[in-house]
Design an enzyme around this catalytic site. Structure first.
Site, short mmCIF file in Angstrom:
data_model
loop_
_atom_site.label_atom_id
_atom_site.label_comp_id
_atom_site.label_asym_id
_atom_site.label_seq_id
_atom_site.Cartn_x
_atom_site.Cartn_y
_atom_site.Cartn_z
N ILE A 186 0.80 -1.22 0.00
CA ILE A 186 0.00 0.00 0.00
C ILE A 186 0.84 1.28 0.00
O ILE A 186 0.32 2.36 -0.19
CB ILE A 186 -0.98 0.02 1.19
N HIS A 187 2.13 1.16 0.20
CA HIS A 187 3.00 2.34 0.22
C HIS A 187 3.93 2.37 -0.99
O HIS A 187 4.97 3.01 -0.96
CB HIS A 187 3.84 2.37 1.50
N GLY A 188 3.55 1.66 -2.05
CA GLY A 188 4.35 1.66 -3.26
C GLY A 188 5.42 0.59 -3.30
O GLY A 188 6.24 0.57 -4.22
#
Length: 123
Positions: A96-98
């Site tokens: 979810i944070h890349g």
């Protein structure tokens, strides 16, 4: 804790794209955390004790599985734009944070993609 308020932690590790035993941390929490938060919040609002709220949250966390898929990389402000995912490709299992996914695949019809995702989650 420093103020004498009892606290505890429930780890949500619903990312089925990562093997349970992989690496130091194992699976990470992704979309399934929403369900765990909602269940814990409902239990707390109903007046359950902290131990009972934790038990409900742990039960939910043990029962949820997720897998991420994307056709593009998120842009984090202040960082260069990534071109990691090429046109016509999808990244399966991204964070979810890349964080990069566990594999890059060719784009496919959505029904086939959902079937593949369900297979990962239920395997």
């Amino acid at each position: 804790r420093a103020e004498g308020i009892p606290v505890t932690m429930v780890v949500v590790a619903d990312d089925c794209a990562i093997e349970r035993s992989k690496g130091v941390t194992g699976r990470r929490g992704i979309a399934g955390t929403v369900f765990v938060h909602k269940i814990a919040g409902a239990a707390a609002e109903a007046g359950l004790s902290l131990d009972a709220v934790v038990a409900e949250a742990k039960g939910a966390a043990a029962s949820v599985g997720s897998v991420g898929v994307s056709a593009s990389v998120c842009h984090i402000p202040g960082r260069p734009v990534s071109s990691r995912i090429k046109e016509g490709q999808l990244e399966m299992g991204l964070g979810i944070h890349g964080e990069p996914g566990h594999e890059t695949i060719d784009s496919k019809p959505v029904l086939q993609l959902v079937e593949d995702m369900c297979e990962i989650i239920t395997d």
